[in-house]
Design an enzyme around this catalytic site. Structure first.
Site, PDB file in Angstrom:
ATOM      1  N   GLU A  93      33.275  45.362  61.218  1.00 54.71           N
ATOM      2  CA  GLU A  93      33.808  45.158  59.900  1.00 54.71           C
ATOM      3  C   GLU A  93      32.670  44.354  59.184  1.00 54.71           C
ATOM      4  O   GLU A  93      32.384  43.052  59.436  1.00 54.71           O
ATOM      5  CB  GLU A  93      35.028  44.530  59.700  1.00 54.71           C
ATOM      6  CG  GLU A  93      35.642  44.424  58.298  1.00 54.71           C
ATOM      7  CD  GLU A  93      37.103  43.568  58.311  1.00 54.71           C
ATOM      8  OE1 GLU A  93      37.271  43.292  56.966  1.00 54.71           O
ATOM      9  OE2 GLU A  93      37.588  43.584  59.188  1.00 54.71           O
TER      10      GLU A  93
ATOM     11  N   ASP B 125      29.787  43.865  47.740  1.00 55.89           N
ATOM     12  CA  ASP B 125      29.496  43.384  46.430  1.00 55.89           C
ATOM     13  C   ASP B 125      28.848  44.449  45.426  1.00 55.89           C
ATOM     14  O   ASP B 125      28.141  45.266  45.916  1.00 55.89           O
ATOM     15  CB  ASP B 125      28.206  42.344  46.539  1.00 55.89           C
ATOM     16  CG  ASP B 125      27.992  41.653  45.175  1.00 55.89           C
ATOM     17  OD1 ASP B 125      28.143  42.278  44.082  1.00 55.89           O
ATOM     18  OD2 ASP B 125      27.664  40.652  45.206  1.00 55.89           O
TER      19      ASP B 125
ATOM     20  N   ASP C 256      36.741  48.690  44.291  1.00 61.47           N
ATOM     21  CA  ASP C 256      37.583  48.904  43.322  1.00 61.47           C
ATOM     22  C   ASP C 256      36.582  48.950  41.794  1.00 61.47           C
ATOM     23  O   ASP C 256      37.063  48.735  40.772  1.00 61.47           O
ATOM     24  CB  ASP C 256      38.500  47.453  43.000  1.00 61.47           C
ATOM     25  CG  ASP C 256      37.768  46.366  42.629  1.00 61.47           C
ATOM     26  OD1 ASP C 256      36.587  46.394  43.305  1.00 61.47           O
ATOM     27  OD2 ASP C 256      38.426  45.486  41.978  1.00 61.47           O
TER      28      ASP C 256
ATOM     29  N   THR D 148      45.039  43.588  50.287  1.00 63.74           N
ATOM     30  CA  THR D 148      44.389  42.356  50.269  1.00 63.74           C
ATOM     31  C   THR D 148      44.748  41.554  48.969  1.00 63.74           C
ATOM     32  O   THR D 148      44.986  42.230  47.805  1.00 63.74           O
ATOM     33  CB  THR D 148      42.849  42.104  50.648  1.00 63.74           C
ATOM     34  OG1 THR D 148      42.078  43.064  49.491  1.00 63.74           O
ATOM     35  CG2 THR D 148      42.588  43.105  51.888  1.00 63.74           C
TER      36      THR D 148
END
Length: 585
Positions: A414, A489, A525, A562
């Site tokens: 991850e 990012d 997102d 999250t």
């Protein structure tokens, strides 16, 4: 758009200069005759638009989520809507010797205005305080102020000539409350548009407030209100406001310390509890005071400039203090010597830039973040790093079976785990899979190690450093059962797109380390980044989309929702999952 260099050197905030210019324009060319109703109607529409935008931007969920810090929020609300109004009431004794009745009404209204958001957050960040608490406290104060400020004005100004009447009440409902509620209701659908066009809408905000000021001062000039104010009275008003600001700063500083808040929370309380919102107060004054609004907003305009200048100096002082003593040493760790380059804070913990990746001649996709390490995180790093942590030094190959103590355990890498909450949840839900979690954020590394220990997660290991070096130099071919890249990012500026992690070169490297059939799972997102991810992954010869239609995947149950993702959803962002497998042939 960058601010011109000469504006940056001005001793006054450029927006205050624009407001003063608008006042001057209203004094020279007030809206008279047929132009007056047009100006009033435009100002009314501007106020309605402003409060709709406030409602659409303010995150109710963010404010309510912050209620776990209820002591901090009650302290800020108490300073804003209790202590400040009490100071305003105490200033009643200065009428008529120091302040005129009209200026006093404006001063009292200033004391009722909610806290500002943007500058409170900015100063808290400069001072290295608790920015998250400042965001929640400022948002919560603004939401409460939409209702509480007009109610306090009705109670304290109703009989003093402040202009509060049934007409004012109707204006509060139609111009303030209803647009704000409409913005909150429609936030889910419009916040994405507002975020994409926030620069243009920032000009709309400022232009609307300038229009409200012009209409208010035009009416005041026509009615001859300015003949009631002399330069001596204005200087007296400035002096009274200086005392008010000094008193609020002193009370928030020493009061928060006596209440036992830590340094970060104290800074947030100082800046959120002492400041007043010009953007929220000016439109409210136009609705509440009508023709008397010109004198009512003058104290707020002067106080705004004063608080910016004073708080800027105060924030820099806090920052210098934080630099002088950045962290308290943990037990067994000597304090660093001042005035020279120091050793890592955790001698047996993660090393700063262990492989020297900053000196590689390539574009990096990450930027190390500096933030405060709590005592618990530092203790976890000190005790658990030798057992469950590793530095990505690029000097030797990594035996994953030996690292996890089980040669048969499938291991997923991850990249970027933030504070580690989601990683810990996935590890607990799937103890038969090892998770090698890679990040450079020291507080997050300590937090994940602490979560792993508290929850008995023996299938988590934390890697510190550059994931590219880990893949290229330290992992064996076909050694990974999966690769997860959640919310990397997005590097939104076009000139920074080259820094995005998901690029053809990265996918070619990752394919050599993933076993055939292994899953590459990405989530973001940021819509433009999602589109680029889908394009690059679809074109990669080593990967195949798990979705028959070749599009995005629904969020799988094993990926937790999250806190970061929840904040994105609350802002109207759409989260996209992309799930591709490495081709077997």
């Amino acid at each position: 758009m960058r601010r011109p260099a000469f504006l940056s050197r001005l001793p006054i905030d450029p927006y205050i200069a624009a407001l003063l210019g608008t006042v001057g324009l209203a004094a020279l060319l007030p809206a008279r005759g047929a132009a007056a109703p047009v100006a009033d109607g435009a100002a009314t529409g501007a106020v309605t638009l402003l409060f709709f935008l406030y409602g659409a931007r303010l995150s109710t969920r963010e404010a309510l989520d912050g209620l776990r810090h209820w002591r901090l929020h009650l302290t800020v609300l108490g300073c804003t809507f209790l202590l400040s109004p009490l100071f305003g009431l105490a200033a009643r004794g200065l009428v008529p010797y120091v302040l005129t009745p009209r200026l006093y009404d404006g001063l009292l209204f200033l004391c009722l205005v909610p806290s500002t958001i943007q500058s409170s957050i900015a100063f808290t960040s400069i001072a290295r305080g608790n920015v998250a608490a400042a965001v929640c406290a400022g948002s919560f104060s603004s939401i409460v102020g939409i209702v509480l400020t007009p109610l306090l004005a009705a109670l304290l100004l109703g009989g003093s000539g402040g202009g509060f009447s049934g007409h004012s009440l109707a204006g509060i409902v139609t111009q303030l409350l209803l647009p704000f509620v409409a913005g909150q209701v429609l936030r889910r659908w419009v916040s994405g548009f507002l975020t994409r066009h926030r620069k243009v809408l920032g000009y709309v905000d400022r232009g609307s407030i300038l229009l409200v000021v012009y209409a208010a001062f035009s009416e005041g000039v026509i009615q001859g209100i300015w003949h009631q104010v002399t330069p001596v009275r204005l200087l007296a008003l400035v002096g009274v406001e200086a005392v008010l600001l000094a008193a609020m700063l002193a009370l928030t500083t020493y009061g928060s310390r006596r209440l036992g808040f830590d340094r970060g929370d104290r800074i947030a309380i100082v800046f959120c509890g002492s400041k007043k919102s010009l953007a929220g107060g000016l439109p409210m004054a136009g609705v509440l005071f009508g023709a008397q609004a010109s004198l009512a907003v003058l104290p707020l305009m002067l106080f705004h400039q004063m608080q910016l200048m004073v708080c800027a100096v105060l924030a820099k002082r806090y920052a210098r203090d934080a630099t002088a003593v950045t962290r308290e040493p943990l037990p067994g760790i000597p304090a660093p010597a001042r005035g020279r380059r120091t050793e890592p804070m955790f001698p047996d913990g993660p090393a700063p830039d262990p492989a020297g990746s900053h000196h590689e001649r390539r574009i990096r996709s990450f930027q190390p973040r500096r933030s405060r390490v709590t005592t618990g995180q530092g203790e976890a790093l000190r005790r658990l790093w030798p057992q469950w942590g590793l530095d990505i030094d690029g000097l030797s190959r990594l035996d994953l079976g030996e690292l996890f103590g089980d040669p048969e355990l499938p291991v997923v890498l991850e990249i970027g785990f933030g504070m580690g909450e989601a990683t810990a949840q996935m590890a607990a839900a799937d103890p038969g899979t090892g998770i090698l979690a890679c990040d450079v954020h020291t507080p997050g590394q300590g937090n994940l190690l602490g979560l792993a220990e508290r929850n008995g997660l023996n299938n988590v290991r934390v890697a510190n450093g550059d994931a590219i070096i880990l893949l290229r130099e330290m992992l064996e071919p076909d050694s990974l059962a999966g690769l997860r890249v959640f919310f990397p990012d997005p590097w939104p500026k076009k000139r920074h797109h080259k820094r995005r992690l998901i690029q053809p070169e990265f996918l070619a490297l990752a394919a050599t380390r993933l076993a055939p059939g292994a899953l590459l799972h990405c989530a973001t997102d940021w819509e433009p980044y999602a589109e680029q991810m889908l394009e690059v992954l679809s074109a990669a010869p080593d990967f195949e989309n798990t979705q028959p239609d070749g599009g995005y995947a629904p969020r799988p149950e094993f990926r937790p929702l999250t806190r970061f993702e929840g904040q994105g959803l609350d802002k109207g962002h759409v989260v996209h999952d992309l799930m591709f497998t490495r081709r077997t042939a």
